[in-house]
Design a protein around this motif. Structure first.
Motif, mmCIF file in Angstrom:
data_model
loop_
_atom_site.group_PDB
_atom_site.id
_atom_site.type_symbol
_atom_site.label_atom_id
_atom_site.label_comp_id
_atom_site.label_asym_id
_atom_site.label_seq_id
_atom_site.Cartn_x
_atom_site.Cartn_y
_atom_site.Cartn_z
ATOM 1 N N GLU A 37 0.828 -1.207 0.000
ATOM 2 C CA GLU A 37 0.000 0.000 0.000
ATOM 3 C C GLU A 37 0.861 1.256 0.000
ATOM 4 O O GLU A 37 0.540 2.240 -0.677
ATOM 5 C CB GLU A 37 -0.942 -0.006 1.200
ATOM 6 N N ALA A 38 1.971 1.234 0.729
ATOM 7 C CA ALA A 38 2.875 2.385 0.754
ATOM 8 C C ALA A 38 3.487 2.611 -0.626
ATOM 9 O O ALA A 38 3.589 3.756 -1.096
ATOM 10 C CB ALA A 38 3.966 2.177 1.797
ATOM 11 N N VAL A 39 3.865 1.528 -1.289
ATOM 12 C CA VAL A 39 4.436 1.645 -2.629
ATOM 13 C C VAL A 39 3.388 2.162 -3.609
ATOM 14 O O VAL A 39 3.676 3.027 -4.452
ATOM 15 C CB VAL A 39 5.012 0.291 -3.103
ATOM 16 N N GLU A 40 2.166 1.666 -3.505
ATOM 17 C CA GLU A 40 1.095 2.128 -4.381
ATOM 18 C C GLU A 40 0.849 3.622 -4.185
ATOM 19 O O GLU A 40 0.623 4.357 -5.150
ATOM 20 C CB GLU A 40 -0.192 1.360 -4.119
ATOM 21 N N LYS A 41 0.902 4.075 -2.942
ATOM 22 C CA LYS A 41 0.698 5.494 -2.658
ATOM 23 C C LYS A 41 1.807 6.325 -3.305
ATOM 24 O O LYS A 41 1.536 7.367 -3.906
ATOM 25 C CB LYS A 41 0.678 5.731 -1.147
ATOM 26 N N GLU A 42 3.042 5.865 -3.195
ATOM 27 C CA GLU A 42 4.162 6.570 -3.820
ATOM 28 C C GLU A 42 4.002 6.618 -5.341
ATOM 29 O O GLU A 42 4.267 7.642 -5.969
ATOM 30 C CB GLU A 42 5.488 5.895 -3.475
ATOM 31 N N VAL A 43 3.579 5.500 -5.917
ATOM 32 C CA VAL A 43 3.381 5.445 -7.366
ATOM 33 C C VAL A 43 2.298 6.436 -7.778
ATOM 34 O O VAL A 43 2.457 7.171 -8.772
ATOM 35 C CB VAL A 43 3.031 4.011 -7.820
ATOM 36 N N ASP A 44 1.201 6.474 -7.036
ATOM 37 C CA ASP A 44 0.122 7.412 -7.357
ATOM 38 C C ASP A 44 0.610 8.856 -7.280
ATOM 39 O O ASP A 44 0.281 9.683 -8.142
ATOM 40 C CB ASP A 44 -1.071 7.211 -6.421
#
Length: 67
Positions: A37-44
């Motif tokens: 989820e943290a990686v997805e947030k960074e990607v977004d």
């Protein structure tokens, strides 16, 4: 009667061991999900930044074209 109680004790012991493994696996899974989820947030966030920069570049190119 000894065999029955020994069987029940063994089954109880195996159940306890199985639950502990499940809890550890669940905790590891939750950690992995939090990381994802943290990686997805960074990607977004990165995608949003790239889109903003792309809009700035497009407007700069339009300004150059009108010159």
């Amino acid at each position: 009667m000894k065999k029955v109680s020994m069987y029940l004790f063994s089954a109880f012991f195996l159940a306890i061991i199985s639950c502990r493994d499940t809890k550890k696996e669940q905790e590891a899974l939750e950690e992995d999900l939090n990381t994802i989820e943290a990686v997805e947030k960074e990607v977004d966030e990165t995608v949003e930044e790239v889109e903003k920069k792309a809009e700035e570049v497009e407007s700069a190119l339009k300004a150059l074209d009108s010159i």
